[in-house]
Design a protein around this motif. Structure first.
Motif, PDB file in Angstrom:
ATOM      1  N   GLU A 411      36.251  -2.251 -16.184  1.00  0.00           N
ATOM      2  CA  GLU A 411      35.041  -2.998 -16.521  1.00  0.00           C
ATOM      3  C   GLU A 411      34.512  -2.605 -17.900  1.00  0.00           C
ATOM      4  N   ARG A 438      43.664 -10.096 -14.605  1.00  0.00           N
ATOM      5  CA  ARG A 438      42.191 -10.024 -14.567  1.00  0.00           C
ATOM      6  C   ARG A 438      41.640  -9.825 -15.972  1.00  0.00           C
ATOM      7  N   GLN A 442      39.307 -12.368 -18.515  1.00  0.00           N
ATOM      8  CA  GLN A 442      37.915 -12.015 -18.810  1.00  0.00           C
ATOM      9  C   GLN A 442      37.631 -11.673 -20.266  1.00  0.00           C
TER      10      GLN A 442
END
Length: 505
Positions: A411, A438, A442
């Motif tokens: 993250e 992922r 993003q």
């Protein structure tokens, strides 16, 4: 520049224009000398003066615009297949000139000769790719709920202006011209005043292959004279710009005054993310190629190296050790891997940014603060202990300088990558397939690589997010950029309904 180097540049250029006494613009099949102020060029490898030529100015734009309109009508009148055959002929002309074109590019732009050979071949591929599309891009029939036949036509814009940069003049020349003329447009190409040479030759080769004279004009001169006059010219229907964000904003503003659409491919500060489970050897090689190839003078350069903290020190050492082994040298030396920065202004910016990084607390893990003794050479540089709020992590350096930034979680890596006004490219290195996808989904970037970097092909769309610009300049999407849609309605009913008006029988 030493006398023999000047002779190399002039000799390499005279190979294509033996009867021209002065450097100038390529318009209507001829090299036309400008009448504006002298533009002084310097040899990137020595920093010494090489040659000068006169700015084309507004007069050259007016001439090119006139012949472009004539040539575009002739070009659009051909069948799509006929245009495609000319495109393939252009590619053959370019392929036959790989070595002399590569040499000219290397001397003029300061790029390693081995890189230039590959770029010339790629330009030929661009014309082949779009030559294949010339008779396969067409309109549609729309099933409207009336008695009409409704169909669309994909028609050319007309004359388009393309403004290309100094870092990859040959490559960006082909990148822009090929899709534009494949769709029936004429082109006014304004290369950087520092590196017009190979673009002028491409203009010549296009006509040699059978395109109408004036279909592609190459305008040599300054942006504030030539480009400004071209944007204001009534014949120009679209503007395409590749270069810095600051200049892109000014061009977009000028185009907006005439409600001209634009494609802008601007700068980048791309994040190259390395997780602890990556193949570190391949990732280290990829990280070096991402930033040090082309002396870092690439819009997609991986200038921010985001490294998972457990492997940060080890990985930064791997990249730094490799950086010190890269051969920096003369552009025409086949062994050279990194050549000089193209020009003094850019060189001063790169040197200043390295010093700023060290002053802000970054560690110089590879590279030097010493200035080049001759020419505009900068050693491959690794700055570690960088945080993403430092100027070296936020400002485009456009040189062989990478800022290594540690992260702790997936993250956080994504957050750091997206904490930038730019969004041109990015990459992730990991053996976790789910994580790879992922992260790719993003990170805000127009191009993204997984376990690789800088894989670019004319068949794939290219462009940016955010301050990196808008529009796409390759792939099939570029063909939409260079056409406009016309909707045609044909009444097919024997007794159509007429809802308005009066006619006496």
């Amino acid at each position: 520049m030493q006398a023999n180097q000047t002779e190399n540049l002039l000799t390499a250029f005279a190979h294509y224009f033996p009867n021209s006494k002065e450097m100038g613009s390529f318009v209507d099949g001829e090299l036309v000398a400008g009448k504006g102020e002298q533009i002084q060029l310097f040899d990137p490898a020595t920093g010494e003066k090489s040659m000068s030529y006169a700015d084309g100015g507004a007069a050259i734009v007016a001439l090119a615009s006139e012949v472009a309109q004539r040539a575009q009508k002739e070009w659009w009148a051909l069948t799509h297949a006929a245009r495609g055959r000319v495109m393939f002929a252009i590619a053959r002309e370019i392929r036959a000139e790989i070595e002399p074109l590569a040499r000219l590019e290397s001397i003029a732009a300061g790029k390693p000769i081995r890189d230039c050979r590959g770029e010339v071949a790629k330009v030929a591929e661009m014309f082949e790719y779009y030559g294949g599309w010339a008779d396969k891009f067409y309109g549609e029939v729309i099933p409207v709920p009336t008695s009409h036949l409704n169909y669309t036509r994909r028609e050319p814009m007309g004359t388009v202006l393309q403004i290309t940069p100094w870092n990859a003049p040959m490559n960006t020349c082909g990148w822009q011209i090929a899709p534009a003329i494949a769709m029936g447009n004429a082109v006014l190409l304004k290369p950087s005043e520092l590196t017009p040479f190979t673009s002028l030759v491409v203009g010549l080769l296009i006509e040699r292959a059978g395109a109408p004279k004036g279909l592609v004009s190459v305008l040599s001169g300054y942006g504030h004279t030539v480009a400004q006059a071209a944007i204001a010219d009534k014949a120009v229907k679209k503007v395409v710009f590749v270069g810095s964000p600051a200049t892109g904003v000014r061009i977009a503003e000028a185009a907006a005054k005439r409600t001209l659409p634009c494609v802008l491919e601007l700068g980048g500060k791309s994040a190259n993310i390395v997780f602890e489970d990556a193949d570190l050897r391949l990732a280290a090689l990829g990280a070096q190629a991402a930033i040090f190839a082309a002396a870092g003078q690439s819009c997609v350069a991986g200038s921010r190296l985001l490294v998972h903290r457990p492997i940060h020190d080890k990985f930064v050492k791997m990249v730094s050790d490799g950086a010190r082994k890269i051969k920096v040298g003369a552009p025409l030396d086949d062994a050279t891997e990194v050549g000089p920065i193209n020009n003094k202004t850019q060189y001063e910016h790169v040197v200043k940014m390295i010093q700023n990084g060290v002053d802000a607390g970054a560690t110089l893990s590879a590279g030097t603060l010493e200035r080049s003794k001759a020419g505009y050479f900068v050693s491959p540089t690794v700055l570690s202990n960088v945080t993403n709020d430092m100027d070296v992590a936020r400002t485009e350096i456009f040189g062989p300088v990478v800022a290594a930034i540690p992260f702790d979680t997936e993250e956080e890596a994504i957050a750091i990558a997206n904490d930038s006004e730019f969004g041109l490219a990015g990459a992730v290195w990991t053996q976790n397939v789910a994580r790879a996808h992922r992260v790719a989904a993003q990170v805000n970037a127009g191009t993204f690589w997984i376990n690789g970097y800088k894989s670019i092909n004319v068949a794939s769309p290219f462009g940016g997010y955010g301050r990196s610009g808008y529009g796409r300049s390759s792939g099939v999407e570029a063909l939409y950029e260079y056409t406009q849609t016309k909707s045609v309605w044909v009444e097919t009913a024997m007794n159509p309904v007429t809802p308005f008006g009066y006619v006496d029988n």
